[in-house]
Design an enzyme around this catalytic site. Structure first.
Site: not given
Ligand code: PAF
Length: 285
Positions: A32, A35, A38-39, A63, A155
């Site tokens: 999302m 960043l 971790g990303h 979400q 998740q």
């Molecule tokens: O983990 C996240 O950043 C979000 O839940 C995802 C998997 C990108 C879905 O919007």
């Protein structure tokens, strides 16, 4: 090759088709945005495993509940672009909300039981939004491999469940949590924390590490471990402890008995208005 920014679903699908026809493998790292290291780690992992790395940036409205932080969720596209490129992204797929959810959109993807417990009990529509958007992102980027962080343990379990149940031909790789030197798990939402809250939030990783050490030394008394973790966390002056859960990671079920090979301890705690999650996987000796 320098990073390519794609905003159109059709264009992304055509690119993915072209790479697949040329026998290239594709990894997707769904995010999302906003960043952090971790990303970057997820993107680097993708880079080391496939020919093409697609990072997606989409703050997914479905979400977030109406009372949550969709509008204020931190966004900085230029910075994200730099981080994504530096970590090894080839294509940054960053659609607008209208592109992903045009007028008339009414389909949902739902994983049932596990989406209703723990995070799901506090955020009832959250996982339905995640599984729906991840399904769309899979159909759009057509990856062989998708990489997610272990920080969102529930998740990650749900996405694996969905991939298995619905026969997506995609490998899922989970990457370990990346922490600051003092133990705080990296999260885009950490920017919401004031200085004192940021310091107080260290009780989360401390409590998880405390319980992990005790379990490894043979203490398997879950109610006592939970009580002790609660005491440590309370010392950080949280506004609310949503849950501290001991989970069988294979079934993603809460448990009061710790059995080999692993137990997952997950928690969600609020400091002021900021809600943080963290977890640890404890491997039993
Ligand atoms: O983990 C996240 O950043 C979000 O839940 C995802 C998997 C990108 C879905 O919007």
């Amino acid at each position: 090759m320098s990073i390519q920014i794609v905003k159109s679903i059709r264009e992304m699908q055509d690119l993915a088709d072209r790479y697949r026809q040329a026998d290239k493998t594709i990894a997707v790292v769904p995010t999302m945005g906003y960043l952090h290291r971790g990303h970057a780690r997820l993107i680097e992992l993708a880079r080391s495993r496939t020919d093409l790395v697609v990072t997606t940036i989409f703050v997914n409205p479905t979400q977030f509940a109406p009372n949550e932080d969709f509008k204020s969720y931190p966004r900085d596209f230029e910075r994200d672009q730099r981080i994504a490129e530096h970590a090894g992204t080839d294509i940054l797929f960053a659609p607008e909300v209208d592109e992903m959810y045009p007028d008339g959109f009414e389909s949902k993807v739902e994983v049932e039981r596990v989406s209703t417990i723990l995070e799901g009990a506090f955020r009832p529509i959250h996982f339905r939004g995640v599984t729906t958007v991840v399904t769309k992102l899979f159909h759009i980027t057509k990856p062989h491999l998708a990489i997610f962080g272990q920080k969102d343990a529930q998740q990650a379990f749900i996405i694996r469940r969905m991939v298995k149940d619905l026969n997506f031909d995609i490998d899922i790789l989970l990457a370990p949590i990346v922490r600051e030197e003092d133990g705080l798990a990296l999260s885009s939402r950490n920017v919401y924390l004031g200085e004192t809250e940021r310091k107080n939030a260290l009780v989360l990783s401390r409590s998880l590490q405390y319980a992990a050490n005790k379990i490894q030394k043979g203490n398997h008394d879950v109610p006592e471990l939970r009580r002790e973790m609660e005491e440590i966390i309370t010392g950080g002056n949280p506004s609310q402890i949503d849950y501290i859960a001991f989970i069988n990671p294979e079934l993603f079920q809460e448990t009061d008995t710790i059995t080999p090979p692993e137990v997952l301890i997950a928690l969600a705690v609020r400091f002021g208005t900021t809600r943080l999650i963290d977890n640890i996987i404890v491997t039993l000796p």
